[in-house]
Design an enzyme around this catalytic site. Structure first.
Site, short mmCIF file in Angstrom:
data_model
loop_
_atom_site.label_atom_id
_atom_site.label_comp_id
_atom_site.label_asym_id
_atom_site.label_seq_id
_atom_site.Cartn_x
_atom_site.Cartn_y
_atom_site.Cartn_z
N LYS A 89 0.86 -1.20 -0.26
CA LYS A 89 0.02 -0.06 -0.04
C LYS A 89 0.98 1.19 -0.09
CE LYS A 89 -3.88 1.91 2.61
NZ LYS A 89 -4.48 1.71 3.91
N SER A 164 -9.78 1.44 2.83
CA SER A 164 -8.85 2.27 1.89
C SER A 164 -7.66 1.49 1.26
CB SER A 164 -8.34 3.37 2.84
OG SER A 164 -7.36 2.68 3.71
N SER A 188 -9.67 -1.16 7.03
CA SER A 188 -9.18 -0.76 5.50
C SER A 188 -8.62 -2.11 5.22
CB SER A 188 -8.25 0.35 5.49
OG SER A 188 -9.02 1.64 5.53
N1 GLN Z 1 -13.13 3.71 6.00
C1 GLN Z 1 -12.51 3.94 7.36
C2 GLN Z 1 -12.19 5.64 7.35
O1 GLN Z 1 -12.19 6.33 6.51
C3 GLN Z 1 -11.52 3.31 7.88
C4 GLN Z 1 -10.06 3.64 6.92
C5 GLN Z 1 -8.89 2.78 7.53
O2 GLN Z 1 -9.17 1.82 8.36
N2 GLN Z 1 -7.93 3.40 7.01
O3 GLN Z 1 -11.75 6.07 8.21
#
Ligand code: GLN
Length: 503
Positions: A89, A164, A188
């Protein structure tokens, strides 16, 4: 061309394939994808030294072979991931390579050192293949908030990959890498795993070092793993886990050694498991029928093996999403203040001095969702509101933590759907932040409680226009990775191909 880590290791050992072929094949697929009319866009860049690293791995294998089978076995015992390419990532540092967190503000930034997770994987022979797309600064649930275009779902390119960590999830799902590294703040890794039909593990807070990983919400952030099987995840985790001098929050994972060669739970072991399902998730208004049906299937499987399942009442879980967004956004507002145009990446012409430099750089560098979150986070932390909002968020979190710890005194594993819905179509939620935030309804309690959980590909929707994968979570107490991975492996062995069929 790609198999699981396990199969690939066997193929590398017996000469059926070389690491160079694996890497070149992935680069070829990447180039073709870039030129296609609807690109998957899983990778943003292939590392230019991946081929050389693969050739070096092949050389090591060839040298060992000359000395005979036992030398070869010894080499693979020492480096269990030798020659295995993995996806990274874009918020994890790989020395000498660009890192942008899919943000324009980090354009031109090159990582000066390796994240500890990268060093440990490389020490065990694995090869970082390339940098994968994500929501900007890991904020989002669909990878549509990337500054470099969305990552599409490999099962159906009209749908989002989830976020994400959508890039590494799509890369693994589409067999463009053997495993992937993502990060979790509120789901994410598990959410894109669920949308893309693969396994995704969120580790206990501390088990994987965050040295070299760009911070979002520091009290929640963890590195996570994506792969086609729990045993592949376990194999990578076993070499990555444990205390790191550079990360004071890092912790030892006592079971790490057992994970190198994961054994699925036997039927008689499953029969002894005590499973809990929080009533709040079953009764959630947002839960889509098809997801409920797949979840019932998992419950039936567990019951058929003799596991006991209780529905438990945990009213505090209804407040998890509110608590999560208050805490995550407050921490993000603070963490992202370092991107000021002075120290990292992009700088916009200073004009009238520092204030203008900060304002211009941050205004032009950050995307709209990141700005929204910085504004909300600073508002929540501002003097007049912090008592009301931030402290309430923290109080709810403490209660979630203590109630989950209490629950795990009586139960082995908590199960629930990973997400209320399967992958949605591109554009469907991108202009409705609240709806996007609700995608995380069933994942954030795990991060708030600092426990571990794996998303398991458990079935598909019945949509006549094309079935999409549905993931179910197995969550365990802190440091119980082995337990949930062994159960997930038992599921995998009974339902191989339930997710994305392995080619
Ligand atoms: N969707 C969640 C957020 O936007 C989790 C994101 C993540 O785990 N990095 O904060």
């Amino acid at each position: 061309m790609f198999y699981t880590i396990k199969d690939t290791r066997a193929a590398l050992k017996n000469g059926e394939i070389t690491s160079e072929q694996l890497v070149k094949n992935a680069i070829d697929t990447f180039e073709k994808d870039k030129a296609s009319s609807i690109p998957l866009n899983a990778f943003l860049e292939m590392y230019d030294d991946a081929v050389a690293k693969a050739q070096a791995a092949d050389k090591e294998i060839a040298e060992a072979k000359k000395s005979g089978q036992s030398a070869l076995d010894e080499l693979f015992n020492k480096k269990p991931l030798l020659g295995i390419p993995f996806a990274v990532k874009d918020n994890i540092s790989v020395k000498g390579h660009r890192l942008t967190c899919a943000s324009k503000i980090l354009e031109g930034y090159v990582a000066p050192y390796n994240a500890t997770v990268i060093t440990r994987l490389e020490d065990n022979g694995a090869i970082p293949l390339g940098r994968c797309n994500q929501d900007e600064f890991a904020m989002g649930s669909s990878t549509e908030y990337s500054s470099y275009g969305p990552t599409r779902n490999p099962i159906n390119r009209e749908y989002v990959s989830g976020g994400s960590s959508g890039g590494p999830a799509a890369a693994v799902s589409a067999n463009q890498a053997l495993f992937g590294l993502g990060t979790e703040t509120g789901g994410s890794v598990r959410l894109p795993a669920s949308y893309c039909g693969i396994y995704g593990l969120k580790t206990t807070y501390g088990v994987l070092s965050r040295w070299g990983v760009v911070a979002y919400g520091s009290s929640l952030d963890q590195v996570g793993l994506l792969a086609h099987t729990p045993s592949d995840i376990a194999a990578a985790l076993s070499v990555m886990a444990g205390v790191d001098f550079y990360d004071d929050t890092s912790a030892d994972l006592p079971s790490a050694k057992n994970l190198a060669d994961l054994k699925a739970y036997s039927d008689s072991e499953i029969a002894k498991l005590k499973i809990a399902i929080p009533k709040q998730f079953l009764e959630s208004k947002g839960l889509m029928d098809d997801v409920g049906t797949v979840f019932n299937g998992v419950q039936d499987w567990l019951k058929s093996k003799g596991a006991s399942i209780d529905i438990v009442d945990l009213p505090v879980l209804d407040a998890s999403i509110a608590s999560y967004y208050v805490i995550a956004l407050s921490e993000a507002a603070s963490n992202l203040s370092r991107f000021d145009g002075i120290r990292y990446g992009r700088r916009v012409d200073p004009g009238e001095g520092y204030d203008e430099l900060y304002v211009k750089t941050r205004s032009e560098g950050f995307g709209p969702e990141v700005k929204r979150r910085i504004v909300i986070g600073n508002y929540v932390l501002s003097e007049q509101f912090s008592g009301d909002t931030y402290k309430k968020g923290m109080t709810v979190r403490a209660k979630i933590q203590s109630e989950m710890a209490k629950l795990f005194e009586s139960y082995d594993i908590v199960i629930c759907p990973t997400c209320p819905t399967p992958a949605f179509k591109l554009g469907q939620k991108v202009d409705n932040p609240l709806e996007m935030y609700l995608s995380d309804l069933f994942t954030t309690f795990v991060n708030l409680a600092r426990i571990t959980s794996i998303s398991v590909p458990a079935g598909k929707t019945t949509d006549a226009n094309g079935a999409m994968p549905v993931g179910i979570q197995f969550a365990g107490a802190m440091f119980e990775e082995e337990k949930i991975l062994r159960l997930a492996q038992a599921w995998e062995e009974d339902h191989a191909g339930c997710g994305v069929p392995i080619k």
